[in-house]
Motif scaffolding. Structure first.
Motif, PDB file in Angstrom:
ATOM      1  N   ASN A 205       6.708   3.624   0.504  1.00  0.00           N
ATOM      2  CA  ASN A 205       5.807   2.201  -0.901  1.00  0.00           C
ATOM      3  C   ASN A 205       4.641   1.764   0.083  1.00  0.00           C
ATOM      4  O   ASN A 205       3.760   1.837  -0.177  1.00  0.00           O
ATOM      5  CB  ASN A 205       7.549   1.266  -1.354  1.00  0.00           C
ATOM      6  CG  ASN A 205       8.190   2.257  -1.918  1.00  0.00           C
ATOM      7  OD1 ASN A 205       8.834   3.053  -1.660  1.00  0.00           O
ATOM      8  ND2 ASN A 205       8.353   0.914  -3.270  1.00  0.00           N
ATOM      9  N   ALA A 206       4.976   1.310   1.535  1.00  0.00           N
ATOM     10  CA  ALA A 206       3.980   0.006   1.703  1.00  0.00           C
ATOM     11  C   ALA A 206       3.040   0.899   2.577  1.00  0.00           C
ATOM     12  O   ALA A 206       2.350  -0.148   2.487  1.00  0.00           O
ATOM     13  CB  ALA A 206       4.665  -1.231   3.060  1.00  0.00           C
ATOM     14  N   THR A 207       2.724   2.504   2.603  1.00  0.00           N
ATOM     15  CA  THR A 207       1.681   2.593   3.702  1.00  0.00           C
ATOM     16  C   THR A 207       0.612   2.501   3.072  1.00  0.00           C
ATOM     17  O   THR A 207      -0.422   2.187   3.539  1.00  0.00           O
ATOM     18  CB  THR A 207       1.920   4.637   4.005  1.00  0.00           C
ATOM     19  OG1 THR A 207       3.570   4.162   5.157  1.00  0.00           O
ATOM     20  CG2 THR A 207       1.188   4.569   4.713  1.00  0.00           C
ATOM     21  N   ILE A 208       0.708   3.308   1.639  1.00  0.00           N
ATOM     22  CA  ILE A 208      -0.956   2.693   1.443  1.00  0.00           C
ATOM     23  C   ILE A 208      -1.448   1.294   0.557  1.00  0.00           C
ATOM     24  O   ILE A 208      -2.506   0.845   0.022  1.00  0.00           O
ATOM     25  CB  ILE A 208      -0.541   4.079  -0.069  1.00  0.00           C
ATOM     26  CG1 ILE A 208      -0.062   3.482  -1.191  1.00  0.00           C
ATOM     27  CG2 ILE A 208      -0.183   5.020   0.338  1.00  0.00           C
ATOM     28  CD1 ILE A 208      -0.383   4.594  -2.736  1.00  0.00           C
ATOM     29  N   SER A 209      -0.510   0.479   0.985  1.00  0.00           N
ATOM     30  CA  SER A 209      -0.639  -1.195   1.036  1.00  0.00           C
ATOM     31  C   SER A 209      -2.169  -1.922   0.822  1.00  0.00           C
ATOM     32  O   SER A 209      -3.010  -2.010  -0.067  1.00  0.00           O
ATOM     33  CB  SER A 209       0.022  -2.595   0.818  1.00  0.00           C
ATOM     34  OG  SER A 209       1.519  -1.705   0.748  1.00  0.00           O
ATOM     35  N   PRO A 210      -2.746  -1.391   2.627  1.00  0.00           N
ATOM     36  CA  PRO A 210      -4.173  -1.233   2.557  1.00  0.00           C
ATOM     37  C   PRO A 210      -5.301  -0.966   1.867  1.00  0.00           C
ATOM     38  O   PRO A 210      -6.071  -1.404   1.623  1.00  0.00           O
ATOM     39  CB  PRO A 210      -4.348  -1.436   4.173  1.00  0.00           C
ATOM     40  CG  PRO A 210      -2.434  -1.168   4.809  1.00  0.00           C
ATOM     41  CD  PRO A 210      -1.777  -0.681   3.929  1.00  0.00           C
ATOM     42  N   ALA A 211      -4.870  -0.126   1.564  1.00  0.00           N
ATOM     43  CA  ALA A 211      -5.622   0.622   1.092  1.00  0.00           C
ATOM     44  C   ALA A 211      -5.854   0.335  -1.019  1.00  0.00           C
ATOM     45  O   ALA A 211      -6.668   0.854  -1.307  1.00  0.00           O
ATOM     46  CB  ALA A 211      -5.638   2.770   1.141  1.00  0.00           C
TER      47      ALA A 211
END
Length: 413
Positions: free
Chosen positions: A32-38
Motif C-alpha cells: 500500500n504505502a510504497t507509492i505514498s511519496p508519489a
C-alpha cells in the motif's frame, strides 16, 4: 528461564521457514504505502481526470478493498487446499500487478491494477498467518509475531524511503519497487511446505473450540473489529501525510518518504521488544502503551513547529502501532483451532485492510470540513480513550484472577 527464552529466539533465526515468512511479511507494507511519496506527482500527472484528487488518494488503500473482499474466502481455501500454493501464487501476482503502474495509461486502469495487487496481498498474508500458527507455538510464536511486525516496518523503511527518492525523478518509478519481491521467491519455494494434517485435524469443525478450550468466533470478531479501527487510524499517515506536509510548506516527496521511513524504523525497533513487554505486562499493558504512544503522536503532529517535532510525532505513531499489532495476530492464533487457522488468518487480514480502505473515505471529508488540526486532535482523543479502556480492562482482569486464586486457596467446607 531467560537462557531458555534466548535459545528459543535464536532458534527462530536459524529456521529458514521463519526467514521466508518474515520476507513475505515485508511485502505487506510495500503493497500500500510504497507509492505514498508519489501521490502529489501522480495527481499532477493525471490532472486532466476530473476525479484525479479522489482516485489518487484511493491508490494507496485500493488493495485493501480487494483484501477485505477476498481474504476470508482465501482463508477457507487455505484450510482446504494448503498454504504453500497460495503463498507462492500471491508472490508472483504481487510482482506483476505491483509493477503494472509503470506502463498503464490512466488512473482508472492503475486503480484496477491496485485491486489485483490486493488479491495478491490477501493470498500472501492469509497463508503466512496460518503458517506461523502451523509451524510455531508458545514463546516462539509470540516472538515471531513481533519479528513479523519488525519485518514489515524495516521493509517499509527501505521501500518507502527509496520511493521518496525515485518519486522526485518520476511519479511512476515507485511502482518498479514492487519487482523486488521476485528476489524472495527462491527461498520461499524451497523451504515452505504444507504441514501434514492429521485425520482429526482435517475433520475438525471450524466452529468448535480453540486450543485453549471454549468458543472462539465471538472473541475473534471483536478482535477483528478493534484491529480494523486501529488500522483506519494508523492509515491516516500514508494516505494524508504527503498532503498535510504540502500544506505546511514541505513540498518535496523526500520529506514524506523520510517521515514514513522513520515511522517504520521506530515501529520495527519497538516490535522487537514485543515479546519481553508482553511477558512483563500482558496484552493490556501492550494496548495501553501502544494507544498512548499513538495518541501522543497525533496530538503533536499539527502542533509541531519544526521538522524535529514532526519526526518525533511520526516516530511515536509508528512505535505505538507496532506495539499493538503483534497482539492481534498472537491472540487470534491462540483463539482459533488448528483446522481453522486459515479462516482466522483471512478474517484478521480482511480487518486490517477494511480499516485501511475506510481511512481516506472517512478522513478526507473531515479534513475538507474541519481541517487537519481538528482531525488529528480528535484522533488523539479517541486513542487516549482506547488506552484508558485497555487499562480498565487489564485491571478488571487482574481482579478476576486474584479473586479466582483466593477462591482456589480457600478451604472447602
Amino acid at each position: 528461564m531467560e537462557n531458555t527464552d534466548t535459545e528459543r529466539k535464536r532458534a527462530i533465526w536459524r529456521d529458514p521457514r521463519a526467514i521466508a515468512l518474515l520476507m513475505a511479511a515485508s511485502l505487506t507494507t510495500m503493497a500500500n504505502a510504497t507509492i505514498s511519496p508519489a501521490l502529489p506527482g501522480i495527481e499532477r500527472l493525471f490532472s486532466a481526470d476530473p476525479n484525479a484528487a479522489m482516485l489518487t488518494r484511493l491508490l494507496v488503500p485500493a488493495p485493501s478493498l480487494a483484501v477485505a473482499i477476498c481474504a476470508p474466502v482465501i482463508g477457507l481455501a487455505a484450510d482446504r487446499l494448503g498454504r504453500r500454493r497460495l503463498l507462492l501464487t500471491g508472490m508472483l501476482l504481487f510482482v506483476l500487478s505491483g509493477c503494472a503502474g509503470l506502463v498503464l495509461p490512466d488512473l482508472p486502469t492503475i486503480f484496477a491494477s491496485r485491486l489485483v495487487l490486493g488479491v495478491a496481498v490477501a493470498l500472501i498474508m492469509t497463508a503466512q498467518t496460518a503458517l506461523i500458527g502451523d509451524y510455531f507455538t508458545g514463546h516462539a510464536r509470540n516472538a515471531l509475531t513481533g519479528l513479523q511486525i519488525s519485518a514489515r516496518n524495516f521493509g517499509g523503511l527501505v521501500f518507502i524511503s527509496l520511493a521518496g527518492w525515485v518519486a522526485a525523478l518520476s511519479p511512476r518509478l515507485p511502482f518498479a519497487i514492487y519487482g523486488l519481491a521476485i528476489l524472495f521467491l527462491p527461498l520461499t519455494w524451497r523451504v515452505i511446505i504444507d504441514p501434514e494434517r492429521t485425520p482429526s485435524a482435517a475433520a475438525a469443525v471450524p466452529g468448535g473450540s480453540s486450543e485453549g478450550g471454549g468458543t472462539w468466533r465471538a472473541p475473534l470478531a471483536l478482535l477483528a473489529l478493534l484491529q480494523a479501527a486501529t488500522n483506519m487510524i494508523f492509515f491516516l499517515m500514508p494516505t494524508q501525510l504527503s498532503f498535510f506536509l504540502v500544506m505546511r510548506g514541505y513540498a518535496s516527496p523526500a520529506m514524506t518518504g523520510a517521515m514514513l521511513g522513520l515511522l517504520m524504523v521506530s515501529g520495527g525497533c519497538l516490535a522487537l521488544l514485543y515479546p519481553r513487554i508482553q511477558r512483563a505486562g500482558g496484552s493490556a499493558c501492550i494496548f495501553v502503551l501502544g494507544y498512548g504512544s499513538m495518541a501522543l503522536g497525533f496530538l503533536l503532529l499539527p502542533l509541531a513547529g519544526t521538522e524535529l517535532l514532526l519526526f518525533l510525532a511520526a516516530a511515536a505513531i509508528g512505535a505505538g502501532y507496532a506495539l499493538v499489532s503483534p497482539s492481534f495476530i498472537a491472540l487470534a492464533l491462540n483463539l482459533a483451532p488448528p483446522a481453522a487457522r486459515g479462516l482466522a488468518g483471512g478474517i484478521l487480514t480482511a480487518s486490517v485492510f477494511i480499516g485501511q480502505f475506510c481511512s481516506p473515505l472517512a478522513s478526507t471529508p473531515l479534513i475538507d470540513g474541519y481541517g487537519y488540526r481538528a482531525l488529528f486532535h480528535g484522533t488523539a482523543l479517541l486513542l487516549a480513550t482506547m488506552a484508558v479502556a485497555a487499562a480498565l480492562a487489564g485491571a478488571a482482569s487482574r481482579l478476576r484472577m486474584r479473586a479466582s486464586a483466593a477462591s482456589a486457596r480457600a478451604p472447602s467446607l
